[in-house]
Write a protein that holds these residues in place. Structure first.
Motif, mmCIF file in Angstrom:
data_model
loop_
_atom_site.group_PDB
_atom_site.id
_atom_site.type_symbol
_atom_site.label_atom_id
_atom_site.label_comp_id
_atom_site.label_asym_id
_atom_site.label_seq_id
_atom_site.Cartn_x
_atom_site.Cartn_y
_atom_site.Cartn_z
ATOM 1 N N ILE A 60 0.812 -1.391 0.063
ATOM 2 C CA ILE A 60 0.414 0.044 0.023
ATOM 3 C C ILE A 60 1.381 0.885 0.156
ATOM 4 C CG2 ILE A 60 -1.818 1.423 1.125
ATOM 5 C CD1 ILE A 60 -2.541 -0.991 2.646
ATOM 6 N N ALA A 61 2.401 1.095 0.243
ATOM 7 C CA ALA A 61 2.858 2.181 0.471
ATOM 8 C C ALA A 61 3.581 2.747 -0.339
ATOM 9 C CB ALA A 61 3.780 2.028 1.858
ATOM 10 N N ARG A 62 3.774 1.116 -1.552
ATOM 11 C CA ARG A 62 4.323 1.897 -2.760
ATOM 12 C C ARG A 62 5.782 1.909 -2.357
ATOM 13 N NH1 ARG A 62 0.145 5.722 -6.222
ATOM 14 N NH2 ARG A 62 -1.679 4.325 -5.780
ATOM 15 N N ILE A 63 5.996 1.535 -2.036
ATOM 16 C CA ILE A 63 7.593 1.351 -1.796
ATOM 17 C C ILE A 63 7.997 0.440 -3.000
ATOM 18 C CG2 ILE A 63 10.144 -0.027 -0.419
ATOM 19 C CD1 ILE A 63 7.781 0.723 2.405
ATOM 20 N N PRO A 64 9.128 0.876 -3.986
ATOM 21 C CA PRO A 64 9.685 0.359 -4.815
ATOM 22 C C PRO A 64 9.920 -0.835 -4.633
ATOM 23 C CG PRO A 64 10.832 2.381 -4.487
ATOM 24 C CD PRO A 64 10.193 2.075 -3.293
ATOM 25 N N ARG A 65 10.028 -2.154 -5.116
ATOM 26 C CA ARG A 65 9.687 -3.447 -6.096
ATOM 27 C C ARG A 65 11.031 -3.462 -5.546
ATOM 28 N NH1 ARG A 65 7.351 -7.432 -10.400
ATOM 29 N NH2 ARG A 65 8.259 -8.797 -9.314
ATOM 30 N N ARG A 66 12.293 -2.713 -6.266
ATOM 31 C CA ARG A 66 13.591 -3.469 -6.359
ATOM 32 C C ARG A 66 14.256 -3.482 -4.987
ATOM 33 N NH1 ARG A 66 16.062 1.437 -5.056
ATOM 34 N NH2 ARG A 66 15.754 3.533 -5.500
ATOM 35 N N VAL A 67 13.504 -2.714 -3.916
ATOM 36 C CA VAL A 67 13.864 -2.179 -2.790
ATOM 37 C C VAL A 67 13.846 -3.931 -2.150
ATOM 38 C CG1 VAL A 67 13.481 -1.158 -0.669
ATOM 39 C CG2 VAL A 67 13.955 0.236 -2.528
ATOM 40 N N TRP A 68 12.430 -4.096 -1.829
ATOM 41 C CA TRP A 68 11.558 -5.499 -0.695
ATOM 42 C C TRP A 68 11.694 -6.395 -1.213
ATOM 43 C CZ3 TRP A 68 7.471 -7.600 -2.948
ATOM 44 C CH2 TRP A 68 6.494 -6.879 -3.737
ATOM 45 N N GLN A 69 11.753 -6.669 -2.896
ATOM 46 C CA GLN A 69 11.322 -8.232 -3.852
ATOM 47 C C GLN A 69 11.911 -8.664 -2.652
ATOM 48 O OE1 GLN A 69 12.116 -7.717 -7.803
ATOM 49 N NE2 GLN A 69 10.994 -9.810 -8.097
ATOM 50 N N GLN A 70 13.611 -8.302 -3.108
ATOM 51 C CA GLN A 70 14.854 -9.828 -2.179
ATOM 52 C C GLN A 70 14.919 -9.994 -0.907
ATOM 53 O OE1 GLN A 70 18.785 -8.455 -4.189
ATOM 54 N NE2 GLN A 70 18.118 -9.212 -6.001
ATOM 55 N N GLN A 71 14.740 -9.144 0.134
ATOM 56 C CA GLN A 71 14.601 -9.089 1.399
ATOM 57 C C GLN A 71 13.388 -9.859 1.350
ATOM 58 O OE1 GLN A 71 14.549 -5.040 3.498
ATOM 59 N NE2 GLN A 71 14.854 -4.293 1.304
ATOM 60 N N MET A 72 12.246 -9.409 1.249
ATOM 61 C CA MET A 72 11.507 -10.447 1.457
ATOM 62 C C MET A 72 10.625 -11.075 0.917
ATOM 63 S SD MET A 72 6.939 -9.237 1.381
ATOM 64 C CE MET A 72 7.089 -7.461 1.782
#
Length: 311
Positions: A60-72
Motif C-alpha cells: 500500500i505504501a508503494r515502496i519500490p519493488r527493487r527495495v523489498w523484493q529480495q529482502q522480503m
C-alpha cells in the motif's frame, strides 16, 4: 554485486517519499512496538495476520519493488523452511494419543429405561467428536506432523518474519535523525532518574550511520576476493577457511579504522559532550495524518484483544 542496492538492510530510502515517510517518527515507533508486543500471548491466527498486515503495508505504501523484493523474498523463504523443518521435527512430547471415551460398540443401552435412552444420543455425539480430533495430523514413514509441532513451527516462523521485517520497514521509511529525535523525546521522563538520554540517542545515531559503512566494507572485500580468481577446489576446505579468516580479520581492522576516523572527526570539531553540542535534527510536530494513525492503532489493539487472545 552491490549490497547497498540489492539488499538494503537497515538503510533509509530517501526517494520516493511515501506516506509512511511523512508520518511522525514517534507514531511509527509506537506502531513498531505494537507489532513486537501484540505477538505475546496471541493465537496463531493473529500471528499470521501480522505477517499479512506487514506485507500489505509494504504494498500500500508503494515502496519500490527493487527495495523489498529480495529482502522480503529471502525472508519469506527462510520462514517457510523454518515452518517445514519445525513441523516435521519431534514435538518433544513422545506420546501416543488415545481417545478418553470408549468406542460406540462398547456402550450398552437399555431401551426400556427412559433416562439411559435419552443419554445415549449425547454419548454417541461426544464419541463422534472425540473421533474427529486427531493429535497426529500427518504421518508417512519417518515424517510425522503433530498439532504441537505445527503450532510451534507457526509461532517460530511468524515471529522471525515479524521481528525482522517490521524493524527493517521502520528503518527503511525513517531517517536516522528522525529516529534519534523521536527516541530522545519519548525518553525525556527517564532524565528524572538520571539516565543519560542524550548520550544514548547519540550512540544510536552513530550506530545507524555506521550500518552503510559495514555493508560497504563487506562488499569491497567480497569484490577483492572475486577479482583474484581463487581456485577454491585446489585450496580445499582448510585453505578456503584460512582465506575467509583473513577476510574476516581484514574486515574487523577496516571497521575499527572507520570508527577511529569518526571519533577523530568529532574531536577535531570540538565535540566534548552531547549536552554542550546539541543539534536539532528534526522538528517533531503532530499532524492530522498522525492522529489518524493513532486512531487506527487503537482499533488495531481492539482487534487484537477480540480475536487474538490465545485460548
Amino acid at each position: 554485486m552491490d549490497l547497498l542496492r540489492s539488499l538494503p538492510i537497515g538503510l533509509y530510502l530517501e526517494q520516493p517519499q511515501t506516506w509512511m515517510h511523512k508520518l511522525d517518527p514517534r507514531v511509527k515507533f509506537i506502531w513498531l512496538m505494537s507489532f513486537l508486543t501484540t505477538y505475546l500471548f496471541a493465537n496463531n491466527l493473529w500471528r499470521i495476520l501480522l505477517v499479512g498486515l506487514l506485507i500489505a503495508m509494504t504494498l500500500i505504501a508503494r515502496i519500490p519493488r527493487r527495495v523489498w523484493q529480495q529482502q522480503m523474498g529471502w525472508l519469506l523463504m527462510l520462514c517457510f523452511f523454518v515452518l517445514v523443518i519445525g513441523a516435521v521435527t519431534p514435538d518433544g512430547l513422545g506420546i501416543s494419543y488415545q481417545p478418553r471415551l470408549p468406542s460406540a460398540g462398547v456402550v450398552k443401552v437399555n431401551p426400556q429405561t427412559t433416562p439411559q435412552a435419552t443419554a445415549a444420543p449425547k454419548l454417541e455425539n461426544s464419541t463422534k467428536s472425540s473421533k474427529d480430533y486427531k493429535y497426529t495430523l500427518f504421518e508417512a514413514g519417518p515424517v510425522r506432523v503433530t498439532r504441537r509441532s505445527l503450532n510451534l513451527s507457526i509461532r517460530l516462523s511468524t515471529i522471525l518474519f515479524t521481528v525482522i521485517y517490521s524493524t527493517n520497514l521502520y528503518l527503511l521509511t525513517t531517517a536516522p535523525e528522525e529516529i534519534t529525535s523521536a527516541m530522545e523525546n519519548l525518553m525525556q521522563p527517564l532524565k528524572r532518574f538520571k539516565v543519560p538520554v542524550t548520550e544514548i540517542t547519540l550512540t544510536l545515531t552513530l550506530s545507524l550511520r555506521f550500518i552503510p559503512l559495514v555493508l560497504e566494507e563487506i562488499q569491497n572485500l567480497i569484490r577483492s576476493v572475486m577479482t583474484r580468481a581463487i581456485n577454491w577446489k585446489k585450496l580445499g576446505l582448510k585453505g578456503g577457511a584460512k582465506v575467509w579468516l583473513l577476510v574476516a580479520e581484514r574486515l574487523l581492522q577496516n571497521l575499527l579504522l572507520r570508527a577511529d576516523q569518526m571519533a577523530n572527526a568529532m574531536t577535531v570539531r570540538g565535540f566534548t559532550s552531547p549536552n554542550e553540542h546539541r543539534v536539532e535534527w528534526y522538528e517533531l510536530k503532530m499532524r492530522s495524518r498522525d492522529w489518524w494513525a493513532i486512531l487506527i492503532l487503537v482499533a488495531f489493539w481492539g482487534v487484537r484483544f477480540v480475536i487474538g487472545n490465545e485460548a
